[in-house]
Design an enzyme around this catalytic site. Structure first.
Site, PDB file in Angstrom:
ATOM      1  N   TYR A 169       0.845  -1.209   0.000  1.00 11.39           N
ATOM      2  CA  TYR A 169       0.000   0.000   0.000  1.00 11.39           C
ATOM      3  C   TYR A 169       0.870   1.246   0.000  1.00 11.39           C
ATOM      4  O   TYR A 169       1.842   1.348   0.755  1.00 11.39           O
ATOM      5  CB  TYR A 169      -0.909  -0.008   1.227  1.00 11.39           C
ATOM      6  CG  TYR A 169      -1.899   1.140   1.254  1.00 11.39           C
ATOM      7  CD1 TYR A 169      -3.032   1.120   0.463  1.00 11.39           C
ATOM      8  CD2 TYR A 169      -1.679   2.239   2.073  1.00 11.39           C
ATOM      9  CE1 TYR A 169      -3.937   2.174   0.480  1.00 11.39           C
ATOM     10  CE2 TYR A 169      -2.579   3.290   2.101  1.00 11.39           C
ATOM     11  CZ  TYR A 169      -3.702   3.254   1.303  1.00 11.39           C
ATOM     12  OH  TYR A 169      -4.581   4.294   1.327  1.00 11.39           O
ATOM     13  N   ARG A 170       0.551   2.215  -0.839  1.00 10.66           N
ATOM     14  CA  ARG A 170       1.306   3.466  -0.953  1.00 10.66           C
ATOM     15  C   ARG A 170       0.386   4.646  -0.663  1.00 10.66           C
ATOM     16  O   ARG A 170      -0.368   5.089  -1.538  1.00 10.66           O
ATOM     17  CB  ARG A 170       1.908   3.605  -2.349  1.00 10.66           C
ATOM     18  CG  ARG A 170       2.897   2.500  -2.720  1.00 10.66           C
ATOM     19  CD  ARG A 170       4.171   2.607  -1.871  1.00 10.66           C
ATOM     20  NE  ARG A 170       5.128   1.556  -2.229  1.00 10.66           N
ATOM     21  CZ  ARG A 170       5.210   0.386  -1.623  1.00 10.66           C
ATOM     22  NH1 ARG A 170       4.371   0.114  -0.612  1.00 10.66           N
ATOM     23  NH2 ARG A 170       6.098  -0.511  -1.996  1.00 10.66           N
ATOM     24  N   GLU A 187       0.455  28.948  21.198  1.00  8.02           N
ATOM     25  CA  GLU A 187      -0.012  30.252  20.726  1.00  8.02           C
ATOM     26  C   GLU A 187      -0.455  31.191  21.840  1.00  8.02           C
ATOM     27  O   GLU A 187      -0.455  32.407  21.657  1.00  8.02           O
ATOM     28  CB  GLU A 187      -1.151  30.061  19.730  1.00  8.02           C
ATOM     29  CG  GLU A 187      -0.705  29.394  18.431  1.00  8.02           C
ATOM     30  CD  GLU A 187      -1.643  29.679  17.277  1.00  8.02           C
ATOM     31  OE1 GLU A 187      -2.809  30.047  17.514  1.00  8.02           O
ATOM     32  OE2 GLU A 187      -1.196  29.532  16.119  1.00  8.02           O
ATOM     33  N   GLY A 242      -5.118  28.129  17.003  1.00 10.98           N
ATOM     34  CA  GLY A 242      -5.159  26.798  16.410  1.00 10.98           C
ATOM     35  C   GLY A 242      -3.941  26.521  15.557  1.00 10.98           C
ATOM     36  O   GLY A 242      -3.063  27.370  15.409  1.00 10.98           O
ATOM     37  N   GLU A 262      -0.304  38.753  18.827  1.00 11.17           N
ATOM     38  CA  GLU A 262      -0.933  39.238  20.050  1.00 11.17           C
ATOM     39  C   GLU A 262      -1.971  38.214  20.497  1.00 11.17           C
ATOM     40  O   GLU A 262      -2.456  37.407  19.698  1.00 11.17           O
ATOM     41  CB  GLU A 262      -1.647  40.585  19.832  1.00 11.17           C
ATOM     42  CG  GLU A 262      -0.756  41.715  19.383  1.00 11.17           C
ATOM     43  CD  GLU A 262      -1.569  42.981  19.138  1.00 11.17           C
ATOM     44  OE1 GLU A 262      -2.463  43.292  19.958  1.00 11.17           O
ATOM     45  OE2 GLU A 262      -1.326  43.647  18.123  1.00 11.17           O
ATOM     46  N   GLU A 306      -1.201  23.151  20.580  1.00 12.17           N
ATOM     47  CA  GLU A 306      -1.344  24.401  19.846  1.00 12.17           C
ATOM     48  C   GLU A 306      -1.831  25.533  20.749  1.00 12.17           C
ATOM     49  O   GLU A 306      -1.402  26.678  20.609  1.00 12.17           O
ATOM     50  CB  GLU A 306      -2.316  24.216  18.681  1.00 12.17           C
ATOM     51  CG  GLU A 306      -1.725  23.502  17.478  1.00 12.17           C
ATOM     52  CD  GLU A 306      -0.699  24.348  16.738  1.00 12.17           C
ATOM     53  OE1 GLU A 306      -0.649  25.578  16.966  1.00 12.17           O
ATOM     54  OE2 GLU A 306       0.059  23.783  15.940  1.00 12.17           O
TER      55      GLU A 306
END
Length: 228
Positions: free
Chosen positions: A18-19, A84, A64, A133, A80
């Protein structure tokens, strides 16, 4: 006896040949809506970050980012959010999955949104990574008018200290399809008065915020019923 497919392959043989690269694959991101609610003042705030890179550079956005191939959605959301905003240890509820084909100009991106409602005095956000910010914004959703098959609302996002104001008209309509209801939502940015540079939320984040506000109202109702 081990089962074989129509090419005569066992599952092990199938997986060996499988690729994954032979098939187009969308990217996956997570978006985290962090709310605080002041019950005395009846005010709701949301944490937004200002993007410091393309696309949507300089626009306000829900924190996000992209999910790594070796991590769960929940782990990506926590990572995340910390990268952030600096926030850690927040209990997140999965809200909705967003898959509009053109929602991100970079590539095909599917986003899973999460939300939380926490006391503001327990949070000290600090911008980092792709965020220039990180600020709190008052957010309100108010019904404007009833429609025959739905309603229109005003969704406003405001930071009084920085004189930032964004307003959207949200039209929600419903159509009965068998045992289900099909919901259609249109979100239009309203022009601001006496503002030279129109502020707006990045990507489809106004639509995400609109759905999160409905869920937040449900959570507040459930909380009050448990308390009283």
């Amino acid at each position: 006896m081990e089962q074989r497919n129509q090419e005569g392959l066992t599952e092990k043989e199938f997986l060996l040949q499988y690729r994954p690269g032979n098939y187009e694959r969308p990217s996956v991101t997570v978006d985290m809506l962090i709310f605080t609610v002041d019950e005395e003042e009846m005010e709701t705030e949301i944490l937004l970050i200002k993007r410091k890179d393309h696309p949507c550079i300089g626009q306000w956005a829900i924190p996000g980012g992209f999910v790594n191939v070796d991590e769960s959605l929940e782990a990506a959301a926590a990572r995340e959010l910390e990268e952030e905003t600096g926030l850690q240890g927040i209990c997140l509820e999965q809200l909705y999955t967003w898959g509009n084909v053109k929602r991100d100009p970079r590539t095909r991106v599917i986003s899973v949104s999460y939300m939380a409602a926490v006391p503001k005095d327990q949070l000290t956000p600090k911008a980092g990574d792709d965020a220039a910010e990180a600020r709190w914004f008052q957010v309100k959703k108010k019904k404007l008018s009833e429609l025959e098959n739905g309603a229109t609302y005003a969704l406003t996002v405001e930071n009084e200290e920085e004189h930032i104001f964004m307003s959207y008209r949200v039209t929600e309509t419903y159509e009965r399809q068998g045992m289900m209801w099909k919901k259609e939502t249109e979100t239009d940015l309203l022009p601001a008065i006496d503002v030279l540079d129109q502020e707006k939320l990045a990507f489809d984040h106004a639509e995400i915020l609109n759905v999160a506000m409905d869920r937040l109202e449900e959570l507040e109702k459930e909380y009050r019923e448990q308390i009283f």
